[in-house]
Scaffold this motif. Structure first.
Motif, PDB file in Angstrom:
ATOM      1  N   MET A   1       0.852  -1.194   0.000  1.00  0.00           N
ATOM      2  CA  MET A   1       0.000   0.000   0.000  1.00  0.00           C
ATOM      3  C   MET A   1       0.883   1.237   0.000  1.00  0.00           C
ATOM      4  N   THR A   2       0.623   2.114  -0.936  1.00  0.00           N
ATOM      5  CA  THR A   2       1.406   3.347  -0.976  1.00  0.00           C
ATOM      6  C   THR A   2       1.117   4.187   0.252  1.00  0.00           C
ATOM      7  N   VAL A   3       2.169   4.555   0.930  1.00  0.00           N
ATOM      8  CA  VAL A   3       1.983   5.414   2.085  1.00  0.00           C
ATOM      9  C   VAL A   3       2.064   6.851   1.616  1.00  0.00           C
ATOM     10  N   ARG A   4       0.976   7.555   1.759  1.00  0.00           N
ATOM     11  CA  ARG A   4       1.023   8.979   1.474  1.00  0.00           C
ATOM     12  C   ARG A   4       1.764   9.632   2.637  1.00  0.00           C
ATOM     13  N   LEU A   5       2.978  10.033   2.365  1.00  0.00           N
ATOM     14  CA  LEU A   5       3.795  10.660   3.399  1.00  0.00           C
ATOM     15  C   LEU A   5       3.063  11.901   3.867  1.00  0.00           C
ATOM     16  N   ASP A   6       2.842  11.984   5.158  1.00  0.00           N
ATOM     17  CA  ASP A   6       2.131  13.151   5.673  1.00  0.00           C
ATOM     18  C   ASP A   6       2.925  14.411   5.344  1.00  0.00           C
ATOM     19  N   PRO A   7       2.274  15.399   4.773  1.00  0.00           N
ATOM     20  CA  PRO A   7       3.026  16.594   4.376  1.00  0.00           C
ATOM     21  C   PRO A   7       3.811  17.218   5.531  1.00  0.00           C
ATOM     22  N   ALA A   8       3.281  17.099   6.741  1.00  0.00           N
ATOM     23  CA  ALA A   8       4.007  17.679   7.872  1.00  0.00           C
ATOM     24  C   ALA A   8       5.327  16.943   8.092  1.00  0.00           C
ATOM     25  N   ASP A   9       5.271  15.595   8.004  1.00  0.00           N
ATOM     26  CA  ASP A   9       6.503  14.815   8.164  1.00  0.00           C
ATOM     27  C   ASP A   9       7.485  15.137   7.053  1.00  0.00           C
ATOM     28  N   ALA A  10       6.945  15.200   5.827  1.00  0.00           N
ATOM     29  CA  ALA A  10       7.811  15.499   4.693  1.00  0.00           C
ATOM     30  C   ALA A  10       8.466  16.856   4.874  1.00  0.00           C
ATOM     31  N   ALA A  11       7.670  17.814   5.342  1.00  0.00           N
ATOM     32  CA  ALA A  11       8.212  19.155   5.550  1.00  0.00           C
ATOM     33  C   ALA A  11       9.316  19.114   6.598  1.00  0.00           C
ATOM     34  N   ALA A  12       9.110  18.310   7.635  1.00  0.00           N
ATOM     35  CA  ALA A  12      10.142  18.204   8.662  1.00  0.00           C
ATOM     36  C   ALA A  12      11.422  17.615   8.076  1.00  0.00           C
ATOM     37  N   GLU A  20      15.436  26.722   4.927  1.00  0.00           N
ATOM     38  CA  GLU A  20      14.707  27.830   4.316  1.00  0.00           C
ATOM     39  C   GLU A  20      13.718  27.373   3.252  1.00  0.00           C
ATOM     40  N   ALA A  21      13.766  26.094   2.913  1.00  0.00           N
ATOM     41  CA  ALA A  21      13.098  25.675   1.683  1.00  0.00           C
ATOM     42  C   ALA A  21      11.580  25.665   1.784  1.00  0.00           C
ATOM     43  N   VAL A  22      11.062  25.245   2.918  1.00  0.00           N
ATOM     44  CA  VAL A  22       9.613  25.033   2.991  1.00  0.00           C
ATOM     45  C   VAL A  22       8.916  26.353   3.291  1.00  0.00           C
ATOM     46  N   GLU A  23       7.950  26.688   2.457  1.00  0.00           N
ATOM     47  CA  GLU A  23       7.206  27.927   2.665  1.00  0.00           C
ATOM     48  C   GLU A  23       5.941  27.670   3.464  1.00  0.00           C
ATOM     49  N   ALA A  24       5.249  26.585   3.172  1.00  0.00           N
ATOM     50  CA  ALA A  24       3.993  26.327   3.857  1.00  0.00           C
ATOM     51  C   ALA A  24       3.662  24.852   3.740  1.00  0.00           C
ATOM     52  N   VAL A  25       2.814  24.381   4.629  1.00  0.00           N
ATOM     53  CA  VAL A  25       2.386  22.989   4.602  1.00  0.00           C
ATOM     54  C   VAL A  25       0.882  22.964   4.788  1.00  0.00           C
ATOM     55  N   ASP A  26       0.182  22.207   3.991  1.00  0.00           N
ATOM     56  CA  ASP A  26      -1.234  21.988   4.274  1.00  0.00           C
ATOM     57  C   ASP A  26      -1.498  20.485   4.270  1.00  0.00           C
ATOM     58  N   PHE A  28      -2.444  18.562   2.056  1.00  0.00           N
ATOM     59  CA  PHE A  28      -2.260  17.866   0.793  1.00  0.00           C
ATOM     60  C   PHE A  28      -0.809  17.899   0.330  1.00  0.00           C
ATOM     61  N   ALA A  29      -0.140  19.011   0.571  1.00  0.00           N
ATOM     62  CA  ALA A  29       1.157  19.177  -0.074  1.00  0.00           C
ATOM     63  C   ALA A  29       2.107  20.017   0.766  1.00  0.00           C
ATOM     64  N   VAL A  30       3.368  19.928   0.361  1.00  0.00           N
ATOM     65  CA  VAL A  30       4.402  20.778   0.936  1.00  0.00           C
ATOM     66  C   VAL A  30       4.720  21.850  -0.089  1.00  0.00           C
ATOM     67  N   ARG A  31       4.628  23.113   0.321  1.00  0.00           N
ATOM     68  CA  ARG A  31       4.931  24.185  -0.629  1.00  0.00           C
ATOM     69  C   ARG A  31       6.365  24.633  -0.419  1.00  0.00           C
ATOM     70  N   LEU A  32       7.139  24.593  -1.500  1.00  0.00           N
ATOM     71  CA  LEU A  32       8.557  24.920  -1.437  1.00  0.00           C
ATOM     72  C   LEU A  32       8.800  26.299  -2.006  1.00  0.00           C
ATOM     73  N   ALA A  33       9.923  26.872  -1.625  1.00  0.00           N
ATOM     74  CA  ALA A  33      10.355  28.114  -2.262  1.00  0.00           C
ATOM     75  C   ALA A  33      10.879  27.774  -3.648  1.00  0.00           C
ATOM     76  N   THR A  34      10.585  28.606  -4.626  1.00  0.00           N
ATOM     77  CA  THR A  34      10.983  28.321  -6.003  1.00  0.00           C
ATOM     78  C   THR A  34      12.487  28.115  -6.115  1.00  0.00           C
ATOM     79  N   SER A  35      13.235  28.932  -5.360  1.00  0.00           N
ATOM     80  CA  SER A  35      14.688  28.851  -5.490  1.00  0.00           C
ATOM     81  C   SER A  35      15.225  27.524  -4.962  1.00  0.00           C
ATOM     82  N   ALA A  36      14.491  26.907  -4.039  1.00  0.00           N
ATOM     83  CA  ALA A  36      15.007  25.680  -3.420  1.00  0.00           C
ATOM     84  C   ALA A  36      14.528  24.425  -4.124  1.00  0.00           C
ATOM     85  N   LEU A  37      13.668  24.585  -5.134  1.00  0.00           N
ATOM     86  CA  LEU A  37      12.999  23.414  -5.721  1.00  0.00           C
ATOM     87  C   LEU A  37      13.985  22.358  -6.217  1.00  0.00           C
TER      88      LEU A  37
END
Lengths: 152, 373, 410
Positions: A1-12, A20-26, A28-37
């Motif tokens: 079973m695919t584990v959907r990595l919790d965005p909070a864990d991924a952000a951590a 500096e990379a993570v801008e926001a977490v909700d 569904f997804a982890v939002r990154l800074a464009t420069s760090a992508l």
């Protein structure tokens, strides 16, 4: 079973390496800074404990009211069977530029061309950035919310 | 004395017998050998994603039929599952089992189509087409027709279930198909898959290494043909795929023959799944009480976004939906396996002959309706 | 009854009938001998042409119906009784079409292409033996003549492909030249074996001499000749010259209407010519057990030639086609050596005093058996259905278990 990595864990995970990379977490997804992508994606792919070797999908959404385009990346590790969704916001809607991921996942080649074609996002570092579906002389970007088909 | 030669450019397509629709390949050839290749698409671009933004959620279902028109059931299934995830609707069990039956029938039909056109591309002059499509696939299409009145663009799945229950004559028809197929698969193996001419033409041709396949995001038989056992039905089970017994088929070398054989054996696995589905099919309702009617304009999923993928016949068929709380999706994106499977096409073809390019394209199994959307 | 027997004798031997007509004509008109000879020649040519024209209709229709049978469908069955008028309808449609000459085409050569394709295929029919004494032309170098004129088709293919100003046509032309020229060599070498055994190049003598058909004496030569003539006649599985799934229609991509019909007819004529030649060289022409005592020889000859063509149709319904390099390597690396082996064995056998034919047959069959054994022992073991599927499933299961283990660790 695919584990959907919790965005909070991924952000951590990402913050531990790139503070500096993570801008926001909700939810569904982890939002990154464009420069760090690029460096974050490189890290996600190359770190053996993560091994996100498979870019499932890349697309864009036009949030016209907030005046930005959002790029969505669904990234998966076939080895660990884990999935995470990354996002990047463009700076405004006039000629936005986002770094290309073709060097990390080759599958981005056609999908970025599609986004360029339909949304008008330019990808810095893409080897062959041309329209994918529409003809080269086509004006406008059809999937943007302010595109009026009959005005062309 | 060496003669002076220079490469020249040939356009295969957009109207060509073997490009499976209106797909164009710009070949640079040195004699017969391919030195460079550019796929050109968009001749069948209908703007499905833009159209969907103007329609209600239920009205989008027929549009999904027209993307991969050889696997309409699978397309609908992926879409309605994405909407159900977005809206939090759980269809009744009978509907889910029926969905599995139809998805697997559709997979068989699509794989048969791929195998038959593969032989046509090899120059098999229609015999495989007439047997695989004129006889076997026709049975599947008849089953679809008796269920929902349509053969190709079925429009059968609904948000929260399926359109209607299957008619009584459905079960004998499926039974007959299940009984007929195994001996036909044996026959195809002996006459087609094991024939020396096919082996000469396909073994070792168009090799797609494992790493390239993963990096290029290939999925379905392309990925499995290269030896990666990745099947969403196993690795990320949806519906009741975790409760049925089936095997994942992989190839060893990643050549055209392996991709062909993966499809070939998957037909047998799909038959196994259908068999079990028929045994376990419960009685009951096939629509969720809140399942929106086809023309309903009142269905408004909550705000949010979702990515739902299923294992379609061509590969991972994913739907990315963004809802803004209105009756129409704010963003409707399809992760089209046909398009993404074409990414390594250039690498696979370079160095091979023009005739091999056709075979490799056949083994990728694209449907241009889905490539261009 | 005498009346019937009298006329049956004429039906039996068409050339003697034609001869009687001419003798009567001469006695009535007193034309000089050369004029009568001219009329005689024209008559033979006309007869052969009529046979080819009618055969083309029968063969094309038969092929379409038979392919239908092979492919569990009906084939053309709407126009006329059982679809027999379908060909007439198709021909009328094609005749009514405009001959479009593409821009940039080399016009004179473009127009000449279909004519040059048809005539050489037709010319080969001059030397066929429709009966013990029936041949449009009795020529001492009949076999050589046949090989020479039929090989001219390569020119037509190249002319058509080159002048069309189309890249697919150019592909087809290049493939045609490569294929035809390569397969000419094993073809001629295989024929030389027959000529050695027969001791003549006269087709009439070759056919008449076969008290035992040469197919039994020269199996290797027969094999080489069959494969090479399929390639020469451009039939599946060796029709890469006009491979419709790759290069649209090869060298005649740009042709339509009557010009296309000419190419089409040339292809069938060519195939029929090789079928008939195979019949003459290896199957004894008009001979068929005791049947040649009952039926007119020309009828038997025609039926036997159609039978060879039937095998070609069968192959077309069965096989996918080869690739150009595979085709070339088959020609040069398999057929040419085989033909040479056949040639050497035949020459050696002919030196044996007493029963040279028996010696040749023994040599050829032993060699054929050895070659088959060698090939069989070197072929990879054929895949077994269950084994293939089990291996693939096991590989998948093993890899998936390994992955689950990795996931659990991390």
């Amino acid at each position: 079973m695919t584990v959907r990595l919790d965005p909070a864990d991924a952000a951590a995970l990402i913050r531990a390496r790139f503070p500096e990379a993570v801008e926001a977490v909700d939810g569904f997804a982890v939002r990154l800074a464009t420069s760090a992508l690029v460096e974050v994606c490189q890290y996600l792919r190359d770190e053996p404990s993560l091994a996100f070797d498979y870019l499932v999908m890349e697309t864009a959404v036009d949030y016209i009211e907030d005046d930005y385009l959002e790029l969505v990346y669904v990234v998966r590790s076939l080895q660990h069977n884990r999935e995470v969704v990354l996002k990047v916001r463009t700076d405004g809607r006039d000629d936005p530029v986002v770094p290309s991921l073709v060097d990390i996942w080759q599958t981005a080649e056609f999908q970025e061309r599609e986004i360029y074609d339909l949304f008008g996002v330019r990808f810095a570092g893409h080897p062959d950035l041309r329209r994918l579906f529409l003809w080269d002389e086509f004006r406008g970007y059809p999937l943007r919310k302010d595109f009026l088909p009959l005005a062309q | 004395m060496a003669l002076k030669t220079e490469p020249f450019v040939v356009n295969i397509g957009p109207q060509h017998p073997s490009t499976h629709g209106v797909f164009r390949v710009q070949l640079t050839v040195d004699g017969e050998t391919i030195v460079d290749l550019k796929p050109v698409m968009g001749y069948l671009h209908r703007g499905t994603e833009k159209l969907a933004e103007e329609k209600t959620y239920t009205q989008c279902i027929p549009y999904t039929d027209r993307m991969d028109y050889l696997a309409a059931m699978s397309n609908e299934l992926g879409y309605v599952m994405a909407v159900e995830k977005l809206a939090g609707i759980e269809p009744p069990p009978r509907a889910k089992w029926l969905r599995m039956i139809f998805a697997e029938l559709q997979r068989i039909s699509s794989h048969l189509f791929a195998a038959a056109t593969f032989f046509q591309d090899l120059g098999g002059w229609g015999t495989a087409i007439m047997y695989m499509l004129g006889r076997d696939r026709e049975q599947i299409l008849d089953i679809f027709e008796m269920t929902c009145g349509q053969r190709l663009t079925t429009n059968y799945m609904r948000i929260g279930g399926v359109a209607q229950d299957v008619p009584p004559e459905f079960f004998p028809a499926v039974r007959r198909f299940l009984d007929d197929m195994p001996s036909r698969i044996d026959e195809y193996f002996d006459f087609l898959a094991d024939s020396d001419l096919l082996l000469t033409r396909t073994k070792g041709v168009g090799i797609l290494p494992k790493e390239l396949a993963i990096s290029c995001g290939c999925s379905g038989p392309m990925l499995r043909g290269s030896g990666v056992p990745w099947d969403l039905r196993k690795t990320n089970p949806y519906l009741y795929y975790d409760e049925v017994d089936f095997d994942v088929i992989v190839g060893q070398n990643g050549d055209c023959y392996d991709r062909f054989m993966v499809r070939f054996w998957e037909v047998g696995q799909s038959l196994r799944i259908i068999e079990q589905c028929l045994e376990r099919l419960p009685d009951g309702d096939v629509r969720h009480p809140f399942s929106p009617d086809f023309v309903s304009g009142t269905f408004r999923p909550p705000k949010g976004e979702v990515y739902q993928a299923i294992e379609g016949p061509k590969g991972e068929l994913g739907y990315y939906l963004v809802s803004d709380g209105t009756t129409a999706p704010y963003r409707f994106h399809v992760r089209a396996p046909s398009l993404i499977n074409l990414t390594p096409f250039r690498e696979m073809c370079i160095g091979w002959k023009v005739a091999d390019m056709i075979v490799i394209l056949g083994s990728v199994d694209i449907v241009v309706g889905e490539v261009d959307r | 009854m005498d009346f019937v027997a009298f006329y049956y004798q004429y039906i039996w031997n068409l050339s003697s009938m034609w001869g009687s007509v001419l003798a009567w004509l001469q006695s009535q008109t007193g034309l000089p001998g050369w004029a009568i000879y001219l009329v005689f020649g024209f008559g033979g040519a006309l007869g052969a042409f009529l046979w080819v024209a009618i055969s083309n209709i029968i063969l094309v229709f038969g092929e379409r119906r038979l392919l239908g049978r092979f492919q569990i469908r009906f084939g053309p069955n709407r126009v006329g009784p059982n679809g027999t008028l379908q060909l007439i309808a198709d021909a009328l449609k094609s005749v009514g079409k405009e001959l479009v000459i593409p821009a940039g085409a080399d016009k004179p050569i473009y127009v000449l292409g279909p004519i040059v394709a048809f005539i050489p295929a037709m010319m080969g029919f001059a030397v066929f033996t429709f009966g013990p004494t029936m041949s449009p032309v009795t020529m001492d170098i009949g076999v050589l003549y046949f090989q020479a004129v039929t090989s001219l088709t390569a020119f037509a293919a190249f002319m058509a492909g080159w002048s069309s100003n189309n890249k697919f046509a150019l592909f087809g032309a290049m493939r045609a030249v490569a294929q035809f020229v390569s397969y000419e060599i094993p073809l001629v070498l295989a024929v030389i074996s027959v000529v050695l055994v027969a001791g003549t190049m006269n087709t009439l003598t070759i056919a008449n001499q076969q008290t035992i058909v040469y197919a039994l004496v020269l199996p290797i030569a027969l094999f080489v000749f069959t494969i090479a003539s399929i390639a020469e006649a451009n039939r599946t599985p060796m029709d890469i010259v006009e491979a419709e799934s790759e290069i649209v229609a090869g060298y005649h991509t740009e042709y339509g209407g009557m010009a296309f019909i000419m190419f089409y007819a040339a292809e069938y004529t060519h195939a029929l010519a090789f079928g008939a030649m195979l019949n003459v060289l290896f199957l004894g022409g008009w001979k068929l057990f005791w049947l040649d005592q009952v039926l007119p020889p020309w009828l038997l000859f025609i039926l036997k030639s159609y039978f060879v063509f039937f095998i070609l149709i069968w192959m077309r319904a069965t096989f996918p086609r080869l690739r150009i390099d595979q085709l070339m390597s088959l020609g040069w690396k398999v057929l040419v050596p085989l033909a040479l082996v056949s040639l050497v064995l035949t020459s050696a056998g002919m030196l044996v005093p007493g029963l040279p034919l028996l010696a040749v047959a023994i040599f050829q069959w032993v060699a054929a058996g050895l070659i088959i054994l060698a090939v069989l022992s070197r072929l990879p073991r054929r895949t077994n259905r269950e084994e293939d599927m089990r291996a693939r499933r096991l590989a998948a299961q093993a890899a998936m278990t390994a992955r689950t283990a990795v996931s659990a660790q991390s």
